[in-house]
Design a protein around this motif. Structure first.
Motif, PDB file in Angstrom:
ATOM      1  N   THR A  68       0.836  -1.198   0.000  1.00 45.96           N
ATOM      2  CA  THR A  68       0.000   0.000   0.000  1.00 45.96           C
ATOM      3  C   THR A  68       0.873   1.250   0.000  1.00 45.96           C
ATOM      4  OG1 THR A  68      -0.136   0.008   2.422  1.00 45.96           O
ATOM      5  CG2 THR A  68      -1.898  -1.140   1.208  1.00 45.96           C
ATOM      6  N   VAL A  69       0.335   2.314  -0.595  1.00 42.48           N
ATOM      7  CA  VAL A  69       0.993   3.620  -0.620  1.00 42.48           C
ATOM      8  C   VAL A  69      -0.069   4.690  -0.403  1.00 42.48           C
ATOM      9  CG1 VAL A  69       2.934   2.966  -2.094  1.00 42.48           C
ATOM     10  CG2 VAL A  69       0.769   3.678  -3.129  1.00 42.48           C
ATOM     11  N   THR A  70       0.362   5.887  -0.039  1.00 45.78           N
ATOM     12  CA  THR A  70      -0.558   7.005   0.162  1.00 45.78           C
ATOM     13  C   THR A  70      -0.724   7.797  -1.133  1.00 45.78           C
ATOM     14  OG1 THR A  70       0.088   7.200   2.482  1.00 45.78           O
ATOM     15  CG2 THR A  70      -0.981   9.109   1.481  1.00 45.78           C
ATOM     16  N   ALA A  71      -1.961   8.054  -1.513  1.00 50.02           N
ATOM     17  CA  ALA A  71      -2.251   8.791  -2.741  1.00 50.02           C
ATOM     18  C   ALA A  71      -1.914  10.267  -2.558  1.00 50.02           C
ATOM     19  CB  ALA A  71      -3.721   8.624  -3.105  1.00 50.02           C
ATOM     20  N   SER A  72      -1.060  10.797  -3.456  1.00 48.73           N
ATOM     21  CA  SER A  72      -0.689  12.203  -3.352  1.00 48.73           C
ATOM     22  C   SER A  72      -0.922  12.973  -4.643  1.00 48.73           C
ATOM     23  CB  SER A  72       0.779  12.343  -2.933  1.00 48.73           C
ATOM     24  OG  SER A  72       1.622  11.728  -3.879  1.00 48.73           O
ATOM     25  N   GLN A  73      -0.817  12.301  -5.792  1.00 47.51           N
ATOM     26  CA  GLN A  73      -1.007  12.972  -7.076  1.00 47.51           C
ATOM     27  C   GLN A  73      -1.340  11.949  -8.149  1.00 47.51           C
ATOM     28  OE1 GLN A  73       2.686  14.602  -8.791  1.00 47.51           O
ATOM     29  NE2 GLN A  73       3.847  13.426  -7.291  1.00 47.51           N
ATOM     30  N   ASP A  74      -1.946  12.460  -9.248  1.00 45.51           N
ATOM     31  CA  ASP A  74      -2.261  11.588 -10.374  1.00 45.51           C
ATOM     32  C   ASP A  74      -0.975  10.970 -10.922  1.00 45.51           C
ATOM     33  OD1 ASP A  74      -4.777  12.617 -10.030  1.00 45.51           O
ATOM     34  OD2 ASP A  74      -4.805  13.768 -11.903  1.00 45.51           O
ATOM     35  N   GLY A  75      -1.094   9.734 -11.393  1.00 46.82           N
ATOM     36  CA  GLY A  75       0.072   9.116 -12.008  1.00 46.82           C
ATOM     37  C   GLY A  75      -0.098   7.629 -12.218  1.00 46.82           C
ATOM     38  N   THR A  76       0.973   7.000 -12.670  1.00 47.26           N
ATOM     39  CA  THR A  76       0.954   5.590 -13.063  1.00 47.26           C
ATOM     40  C   THR A  76       1.888   4.787 -12.179  1.00 47.26           C
ATOM     41  OG1 THR A  76       0.494   6.235 -15.349  1.00 47.26           O
ATOM     42  CG2 THR A  76       1.307   4.005 -14.986  1.00 47.26           C
ATOM     43  N   TRP A  77       1.395   3.629 -11.757  1.00 42.19           N
ATOM     44  CA  TRP A  77       2.157   2.718 -10.912  1.00 42.19           C
ATOM     45  C   TRP A  77       2.569   1.481 -11.705  1.00 42.19           C
ATOM     46  CZ3 TRP A  77       3.444   4.311  -6.058  1.00 42.19           C
ATOM     47  CH2 TRP A  77       2.722   5.388  -5.540  1.00 42.19           C
ATOM     48  N   ARG A  78       3.783   0.988 -11.444  1.00 47.64           N
ATOM     49  CA  ARG A  78       4.219  -0.263 -12.072  1.00 47.64           C
ATOM     50  C   ARG A  78       5.197  -0.980 -11.142  1.00 47.64           C
ATOM     51  NH1 ARG A  78       8.794   1.125 -16.769  1.00 47.64           N
ATOM     52  NH2 ARG A  78      10.527   1.545 -15.301  1.00 47.64           N
ATOM     53  N   TRP A  79       5.426  -2.278 -11.446  1.00 45.75           N
ATOM     54  CA  TRP A  79       6.421  -3.083 -10.758  1.00 45.75           C
ATOM     55  C   TRP A  79       7.653  -3.234 -11.649  1.00 45.75           C
ATOM     56  CZ3 TRP A  79       5.511  -4.074  -5.800  1.00 45.75           C
ATOM     57  CH2 TRP A  79       4.193  -4.211  -5.346  1.00 45.75           C
ATOM     58  N   ARG A  80       8.839  -3.281 -11.028  1.00 40.72           N
ATOM     59  CA  ARG A  80      10.100  -3.479 -11.737  1.00 40.72           C
ATOM     60  C   ARG A  80      10.916  -4.555 -11.050  1.00 40.72           C
ATOM     61  NH1 ARG A  80      13.672  -3.244 -16.077  1.00 40.72           N
ATOM     62  NH2 ARG A  80      15.806  -3.096 -15.295  1.00 40.72           N
ATOM     63  N   TYR A  81      11.168  -5.683 -11.790  1.00 46.37           N
ATOM     64  CA  TYR A  81      12.046  -6.731 -11.280  1.00 46.37           C
ATOM     65  C   TYR A  81      13.377  -6.628 -12.011  1.00 46.37           C
ATOM     66  CZ  TYR A  81      14.106 -11.285 -10.347  1.00 46.37           C
ATOM     67  OH  TYR A  81      14.977 -12.274  -9.979  1.00 46.37           O
TER      68      TYR A  81
END
Length: 266
Positions: A234-247
């Protein structure tokens, strides 16, 4: 120019199209030598479970005898006994020729084609998981008089199993500023032996964020996948944007990014 493909038959290598059987491994002769060998620009070759992968190959051939053909290939096993080669074909796009000191130099640029479903001999005609390792190289020159030379080389290339991150999802969408965003996903990697992707547990994976209007992802935190490869944080919402995972990968496994999931913050 298309070179004769090297294939493995009955535990030895046959040179298709030139009618030679595999010799006992020996040092390079002085009249033919290979140098400056670089595979895939010095980077690991990452292969999935079905798609062919093309990798650049460059090298120099030095000779003071006339050559009919020549090539460099990557192999595993004991050369001259039970080796098998990585590529099905190597297309020789160009060789720039020059001369000096009684020798002819050919600076060659080729493309190796690796098909995980159709290896030229070895492990049942397909890649298996144990092939995710460092492969050695050998150069072969066929002389116009019918003789030939095999030069075992110091250059190597690492072969890696492809990874991927499935079902990357950030919720809820939209979310109120200061609210909690939950991001999930699943880490997987290619199982060459079973011809499928399996969940890859225990991996350290980075959660990254790209604000709307930016082209750059930054790492927010690292998350360790469960034993079954599942990711959740979980993270706190602060601004519009895109989330992704990086391995980032490891010695046997290539790196991967998930697709991005955009979240509007109200």
């Amino acid at each position: 120019m298309r070179r004769a493909a090297a294939v493995v038959v009955a535990g030895g290598m046959a040179l298709v199209g030139v009618g030679l059987t595999a010799p006992t491994a020996h040092a390079a002769e002085s009249d033919i030598s290979f140098s400056n060998v670089v595979l895939n620009n010095g980077k690991p070759i990452v292969v999935g479970i079905s798609a062919e992968v093309e990798a650049p190959l460059t090298y120099t051939v030095k000779s003071n005898v006339s050559l009919d053909t020549w090539w460099v290939e990557a192999y595993r096993g004991t050369y001259g006994t039970d080796e098998y080669t990585l590529a099905n074909t190597t297309t020789q796009w160009s060789c720039r020729q020059s001369s000096a000191g009684g020798y002819t130099y050919r600076d060659c640029d080729e493309t190796m084609t690796i098909d995980p479903d159709s290896m030229p001999g070895g492990n049942g005609n397909n890649l298996v998981n144990g092939d995710a390792a460092v492969w050695k190289t050998v150069g072969t020159g066929i002389k116009k008089n019918g003789g030939y030379d095999h030069d075992q080389l110091s250059a190597t290339v690492r072969l890696q199993r492809a990874s991927r991150i499935q079902s990357a999802n950030a919720t809820p969408e939209p979310v109120a500023k200061g609210g909690t965003i939950t991001v999930t996903g699943t880490v997987q990697r290619a199982n060459w032996s079973k011809h499928r992707y399996d969940n890859y547990g225990g991996r350290s994976v980075k959660l990254q964020f790209k604000p709307t209007g930016s082209s750059t992802y930054t790492t927010v935190k690292s998350v360790t996948a469960s034993g079954t490869g599942h990711l959740k944080t979980t993270v706190t919402a602060s601004q519009d944007g895109t989330w992704r995972w990086r391995y980032s990968g490891n010695t046997t496994t290539g790196a991967a990014n998930s697709s991005g999931d955009h979240v509007d913050v109200n």
